[in-house]
Design an enzyme around this catalytic site. Structure first.
Site, PDB file in Angstrom:
ATOM      1  N   HIS A 235      -3.373   6.700   3.382  1.00  0.00           N
ATOM      2  CA  HIS A 235      -4.187   5.570   3.035  1.00  0.00           C
ATOM      3  C   HIS A 235      -4.748   5.657   3.388  1.00  0.00           C
ATOM      4  O   HIS A 235      -5.468   5.577   4.657  1.00  0.00           O
ATOM      5  CB  HIS A 235      -2.420   4.993   3.572  1.00  0.00           C
ATOM      6  CG  HIS A 235      -3.360   2.789   2.904  1.00  0.00           C
ATOM      7  ND1 HIS A 235      -4.203   2.933   1.239  1.00  0.00           N
ATOM      8  CD2 HIS A 235      -3.502   2.099   3.704  1.00  0.00           C
ATOM      9  CE1 HIS A 235      -4.468   1.865   1.176  1.00  0.00           C
ATOM     10  NE2 HIS A 235      -3.639   1.388   1.843  1.00  0.00           N
TER      11      HIS A 235
ATOM     12  N   ASN B  30     -10.404  -0.249   0.219  1.00  0.00           N
ATOM     13  CA  ASN B  30      -8.524  -0.073   0.022  1.00  0.00           C
ATOM     14  C   ASN B  30      -8.006  -0.488  -0.747  1.00  0.00           C
ATOM     15  O   ASN B  30      -8.574  -1.902  -2.028  1.00  0.00           O
ATOM     16  CB  ASN B  30      -8.350  -0.729   1.126  1.00  0.00           C
ATOM     17  CG  ASN B  30      -6.601  -1.190   1.624  1.00  0.00           C
ATOM     18  OD1 ASN B  30      -6.084  -0.444   0.430  1.00  0.00           O
ATOM     19  ND2 ASN B  30      -6.483  -1.639   2.218  1.00  0.00           N
TER      20      ASN B  30
ATOM     21  N   CYS C 241       0.933  -1.125  -0.112  1.00  0.00           N
ATOM     22  CA  CYS C 241       0.495   0.005  -0.046  1.00  0.00           C
ATOM     23  C   CYS C 241       1.090   1.895  -0.485  1.00  0.00           C
ATOM     24  O   CYS C 241       0.285   2.347  -0.164  1.00  0.00           O
ATOM     25  CB  CYS C 241      -0.794  -0.024   1.685  1.00  0.00           C
ATOM     26  SG  CYS C 241      -2.308  -1.373   1.216  1.00  0.00           S
TER      27      CYS C 241
HETATM   28  N1  ACO Z   1     -19.018  -9.961   8.278  1.00  0.00           N
HETATM   29  C1  ACO Z   1     -19.078 -10.255   9.586  1.00  0.00           C
HETATM   30  N2  ACO Z   1     -18.569 -10.684  10.172  1.00  0.00           N
HETATM   31  C2  ACO Z   1     -16.787 -10.700  10.660  1.00  0.00           C
HETATM   32  C3  ACO Z   1     -16.853  -9.723   8.779  1.00  0.00           C
HETATM   33  C4  ACO Z   1     -17.429  -9.956   7.963  1.00  0.00           C
HETATM   34  N3  ACO Z   1     -17.183  -9.349   6.927  1.00  0.00           N
HETATM   35  N4  ACO Z   1     -14.970 -10.275   8.924  1.00  0.00           N
HETATM   36  C5  ACO Z   1     -15.178 -10.690  10.078  1.00  0.00           C
HETATM   37  N5  ACO Z   1     -16.095 -11.023  10.984  1.00  0.00           N
HETATM   38  C6  ACO Z   1     -16.013 -11.519  12.289  1.00  0.00           C
HETATM   39  C7  ACO Z   1     -14.954 -12.460  12.724  1.00  0.00           C
HETATM   40  O1  ACO Z   1     -15.255 -13.106  12.526  1.00  0.00           O
HETATM   41  C8  ACO Z   1     -14.742 -11.787  14.250  1.00  0.00           C
HETATM   42  O2  ACO Z   1     -15.751 -13.160  14.542  1.00  0.00           O
HETATM   43  P1  ACO Z   1     -16.339 -13.911  16.262  1.00  0.00           P
HETATM   44  O3  ACO Z   1     -15.971 -12.204  16.795  1.00  0.00           O
HETATM   45  O4  ACO Z   1     -17.047 -13.627  16.316  1.00  0.00           O
HETATM   46  O5  ACO Z   1     -15.194 -14.983  15.867  1.00  0.00           O
HETATM   47  C9  ACO Z   1     -15.976 -10.387  14.381  1.00  0.00           C
HETATM   48  O6  ACO Z   1     -15.924 -10.613  13.152  1.00  0.00           O
HETATM   49  C10 ACO Z   1     -14.352  -9.756  15.319  1.00  0.00           C
HETATM   50  O7  ACO Z   1     -13.463  -9.240  13.825  1.00  0.00           O
HETATM   51  P2  ACO Z   1     -12.172  -8.932  13.914  1.00  0.00           P
HETATM   52  O8  ACO Z   1     -11.092  -9.943  13.322  1.00  0.00           O
HETATM   53  O9  ACO Z   1     -12.096  -9.072  15.641  1.00  0.00           O
HETATM   54  O10 ACO Z   1     -12.643  -7.350  13.271  1.00  0.00           O
HETATM   55  P3  ACO Z   1     -11.958  -6.553  13.487  1.00  0.00           P
HETATM   56  O11 ACO Z   1     -13.007  -5.061  14.847  1.00  0.00           O
HETATM   57  O12 ACO Z   1     -10.735  -6.126  13.873  1.00  0.00           O
HETATM   58  O13 ACO Z   1     -12.228  -5.760  12.224  1.00  0.00           O
HETATM   59  C11 ACO Z   1     -10.793  -4.994   9.889  1.00  0.00           C
HETATM   60  C12 ACO Z   1     -11.394  -6.532  11.031  1.00  0.00           C
HETATM   61  C13 ACO Z   1     -12.022  -4.367   9.675  1.00  0.00           C
HETATM   62  C14 ACO Z   1      -9.979  -6.301   9.360  1.00  0.00           C
HETATM   63  C15 ACO Z   1      -9.957  -4.370  10.650  1.00  0.00           C
HETATM   64  O14 ACO Z   1      -9.150  -5.358  12.068  1.00  0.00           O
HETATM   65  C16 ACO Z   1      -9.305  -3.917  10.251  1.00  0.00           C
HETATM   66  O15 ACO Z   1      -9.468  -2.629   9.391  1.00  0.00           O
HETATM   67  N6  ACO Z   1      -8.067  -4.156   9.775  1.00  0.00           N
HETATM   68  C17 ACO Z   1      -7.122  -3.798   9.772  1.00  0.00           C
HETATM   69  C18 ACO Z   1      -6.995  -4.436   7.867  1.00  0.00           C
HETATM   70  C19 ACO Z   1      -5.392  -3.524   6.842  1.00  0.00           C
HETATM   71  O16 ACO Z   1      -5.684  -1.622   7.098  1.00  0.00           O
HETATM   72  N7  ACO Z   1      -5.502  -3.820   6.335  1.00  0.00           N
HETATM   73  C20 ACO Z   1      -4.635  -3.170   4.715  1.00  0.00           C
HETATM   74  C21 ACO Z   1      -3.462  -2.041   6.045  1.00  0.00           C
HETATM   75  S1  ACO Z   1      -2.223  -2.326   4.716  1.00  0.00           S
HETATM   76  C22 ACO Z   1      -2.936  -1.956   3.764  1.00  0.00           C
HETATM   77  O17 ACO Z   1      -3.609  -1.526   3.210  1.00  0.00           O
HETATM   78  C23 ACO Z   1      -2.302  -3.048   2.141  1.00  0.00           C
END
Ligand code: ACO
Length: 322
Positions: free
Chosen positions: A249, A279, A113
């Site tokens: 970003h 993203n 990214c």
């Molecule tokens: N819909 C519904 N539920 C979901 C989904 C979805 N699409 N995806 C995950 N869940 C569930 C999970 O299974 C979990 O369920 P559980 O508690 O029963 O196990 C619950 O939601 C919470 O999951 P988390 O992963 O803890 O959710 P979080 O609040 O961390 O959000 C997310 C997840 C959005 C991916 C967040 O962690 C995030 O944005 N992280 C950064 C990711 C990112 O920015 N990556 C790229 C950065 S660098 C680049 O751009 C390459």
């Protein structure tokens, strides 16, 4: 002293739009979950036959038009991407040929990214060294072809697009400073497990999928993006109140809000496109810049901080007067 400045911007997004409601039909998710956890409402997705260079050429044409330059003027092409058309030749040479540009250096930079920020920083050095007078710099991805559409934890996040800028010499900055960094100890938190010399024959590129420990990526992203912004301001003795715009970003709205909060910047000084683009990895910063230039928010003379963070991890910033 020669500085570099951005003379024009452009972007291109594939026609097809995938909304959160569309994703509800593909995986076990809801519009509400995606909006509240990520801020994404829709994303553009390339068609089966579209390649990343297709997107780049369209974005480049718009940037060249806005800078009032032609293919004959371009003397350097750098593309930040992690989803090039081919393993080789590098995508910048494909774009070069398709745009009728011949002979100038053309290469790509792979920094996930942060690819566009790395590319822009490199172009700044070429221009300041007197080795380029009209550089075409692009950040572009078709990341949706690397996604497992049955994995709800990643497929809701990403989108496709390309953003381009023209960089030219200037008597005044322009680009004031660039800061790049990386730390490979975090590589297992976000990666694509197949490449030219690893497991390509065992599992084809398209049969694999992005691996991400979202929660951990989130924490390091917030910390690093805050640090990167503070580093750029401190190095130039600039107060955050002097900033007209932060162009971060566009990974996740909550990461963007946390960075703004840490800098004590009001959100109305932060360009946000994650709701419309998702993203788009290396394309996110140049596309957000182009959106705000074209809708009139970013004006000539404004002080702007661009910053990004991505797989590796890699990170970087560009502080500039537009
Ligand atoms: N819909 C519904 N539920 C979901 C989904 C979805 N699409 N995806 C995950 N869940 C569930 C999970 O299974 C979990 O369920 P559980 O508690 O029963 O196990 C619950 O939601 C919470 O999951 P988390 O992963 O803890 O959710 P979080 O609040 O961390 O959000 C997310 C997840 C959005 C991916 C967040 O962690 C995030 O944005 N992280 C950064 C990711 C990112 O920015 N990556 C790229 C950065 S660098 C680049 O751009 C390459």
């Amino acid at each position: 002293m020669i500085y570099s400045k951005i003379a024009g911007t452009g972007r291109y997004l594939p026609e097809k739009i995938l909304t959160n409601a569309d994703l509800e039909k593909l995986v076990d998710t809801t519009d509400e979950w995606i909006r509240t956890r990520t801020g994404v409402e829709r994303r553009h997705v390339a068609s089966e036959d579209q390649t990343t260079s297709d997107l780049c050429v369209e974005a480049a044409k718009k940037a060249m038009e806005s800078a009032n330059v032609t293919a004959d003027d371009i003397d350097l092409i750098i593309v930040g991407t992690t989803s090039p058309d081919l393993i080789f030749p590098n995508i910048a040479t494909i774009i070069q040929d398709r745009m009728g540009i011949h002979g100038c250096p053309a290469f790509s930079i792979e920094a996930a990214c942060t690819g566009f920020i790395y590319a822009l920083s490199t172009a700044d050095k070429f221009v300041r060294a007197g080795e380029a007078k009209c550089a075409l710099i692009i950040g572009a991805e078709i990341i949706t072809k690397l996604i497992d559409w049955s994995d709800r934890s990643t497929c809701v996040l990403f989108g496709d697009g390309a953003g381009a800028v023209i960089v030219q010499p200037s008597d005044e900055p322009g680009i004031i400073s660039t800061h790049l960094g990386a730390d490979g100890q975090y590589r297992d938190l976000l990666y694509y497990p197949v490449g030219a010399s690893k497991d390509l024959a065992k599992a084809g590129l398209g049969d694999s999928r992005i691996i991400m420990k979202g929660n951990e990526v989130f924490k390091v992203a917030v910390r690093t993006l805050g640090n990167v912004a503070e580093q750029a301001l401190k190095a130039n003795n600039i107060d955050k109140d002097d900033l007209d715009w932060l162009v971060p970003h566009q990974a996740n709205l909550r990461i963007i809000q946390a960075t703004a909060k840490r800098l004590k910047l009001p959100m109305d000084k932060v360009i946000q496109t994650v709701q419309d683009h998702g993203n788009t990895s290396a394309a996110s910063v140049p596309m957000a810049l182009d959106v705000a230039v074209r809708d009139g928010r970013i004006q000539r003379g404004h002080l702007i901080l661009l910053e990004a963070f991505g797989g590796g991890f890699t990170w970087g910033s560009v502080l500039m007067r537009y």
